[in-house]
Design an enzyme around this catalytic site. Structure first.
Site, PDB file in Angstrom:
ATOM      1  N   GLU A  31      26.790  29.581  29.353  1.00 51.02           N
ATOM      2  CA  GLU A  31      27.235  30.957  29.636  1.00 51.02           C
ATOM      3  C   GLU A  31      28.754  30.990  29.669  1.00 51.02           C
ATOM      4  OE1 GLU A  31      25.660  32.760  33.268  1.00 51.02           O
ATOM      5  OE2 GLU A  31      27.491  33.952  33.438  1.00 51.02           O
ATOM      6  N   ARG A  84      36.048  36.193  31.273  1.00 49.53           N
ATOM      7  CA  ARG A  84      37.068  36.276  32.325  1.00 49.53           C
ATOM      8  C   ARG A  84      38.441  35.830  31.847  1.00 49.53           C
ATOM      9  NH1 ARG A  84      33.592  33.576  37.308  1.00 49.53           N
ATOM     10  NH2 ARG A  84      31.686  34.697  36.742  1.00 49.53           N
ATOM     11  N   LYS A 144      19.333  37.962  37.120  1.00 47.07           N
ATOM     12  CA  LYS A 144      20.285  37.075  37.792  1.00 47.07           C
ATOM     13  C   LYS A 144      20.359  37.535  39.255  1.00 47.07           C
ATOM     14  CE  LYS A 144      25.246  36.023  37.921  1.00 47.07           C
ATOM     15  NZ  LYS A 144      26.286  35.287  37.207  1.00 47.07           N
TER      16      LYS A 144
END
Ligand code: 3PG
Length: 215
Positions: free
Chosen positions: A43, A47, A131
């Site tokens: 993943e 960011r 999640k």
């Protein structure tokens, strides 16, 4: 509305490494180390400025990698990450607008939630694998165990505060299909170009046993 099922992907590994890539040149060796360690579900979080390019490079160059996009928070990012080569999407939380767009995405999605109400809202939109974030501050494994009573059809991938000392508590639950975390990709090791450490941490994590059934 039916979403592509993320379970066949998640069945590939018990741990999803949550990766922050600052230097683009780290993307490929880092992904190769994770794959070599048995954690192919990478993943890459949106960011950093190079995140999309990192997804593109890993998808194009790292055999065996199953690269996804994390920290997806806006509708416009969905098309961008798919174009870059992401094969799944993870979100830290899910606004109503984002959830609606994700429900139409052509690739599997793990939408983020942290409460029973959020999980139920996502389930109503067709999401059944969620999640759970941030896992430890939000109640940890006992919280997910408790949710399994009233919401037994939902599956979770908790992340946030999980590491080698507590991953097994989550993976022992039948409603936890995998855990996510950054412990296998320590910032200091990446900065030092020490991808052997990443591979070794991944190898240990890949042997974690989960109770969830995938058939
Ligand atoms: C995240 O999205 O930051 C993940 O949950 C990673 O959390 P961790 O750094 O506590 O593993």
């Amino acid at each position: 509305m039916s979403q592509p099922n993320p379970l066949p992907l998640i069945a590939r590994a018990p741990v999803i490494p949550v990766v922050v890539i600052d230097r683009i040149e780290d993307a490929v060796p880092l992904a190769r180390a994770l794959v070599a360690g048995g954690l192919p579900l990478i993943e890459v979080t949106l960011r950093t400025p190079v995140a999309l390019e990192a997804i593109r490079l890993i998808a194009a160059e790292v055999e065996g990698a199953i690269v996804g996009a994390g920290t997806v928070t806006e509708r416009a990012q969905i098309d961008a990450v798919i174009k870059a080569g992401a094969t799944y999407i993870v979100t830290p939380g899910t606004t109503p607008e984002l959830a609606k767009a994700l429900a139409e995405a052509p690739i599997p999605v793990l939408p983020g939630c942290a409460t029973a109400s959020e999980a139920m809202t996502l389930a109503a939109l067709g999401f059944h694998v969620l999640k759970f974030f941030p896992a430890e501050p939000s109640g940890g494994a006992p919280f997910l165990k408790a949710l399994g009573g009233p919401l037994p059809h939902l599956r979770f991938c908790p992340t946030g505060g999980i590491g080698p000392n507590n991953a097994h508590e989550y993976l022992a639950l039948p409603n936890v299909v995998a855990v996510g975390g950054s412990w296998v990709v320590p910032g200091a090791a990446i900065k030092a170009g020490d991808f052997d450490t990443v591979r070794d941490l991944s190898t240990a994590a890949s042997h974690l046993v989960r109770a969830a059934k995938f058939d």
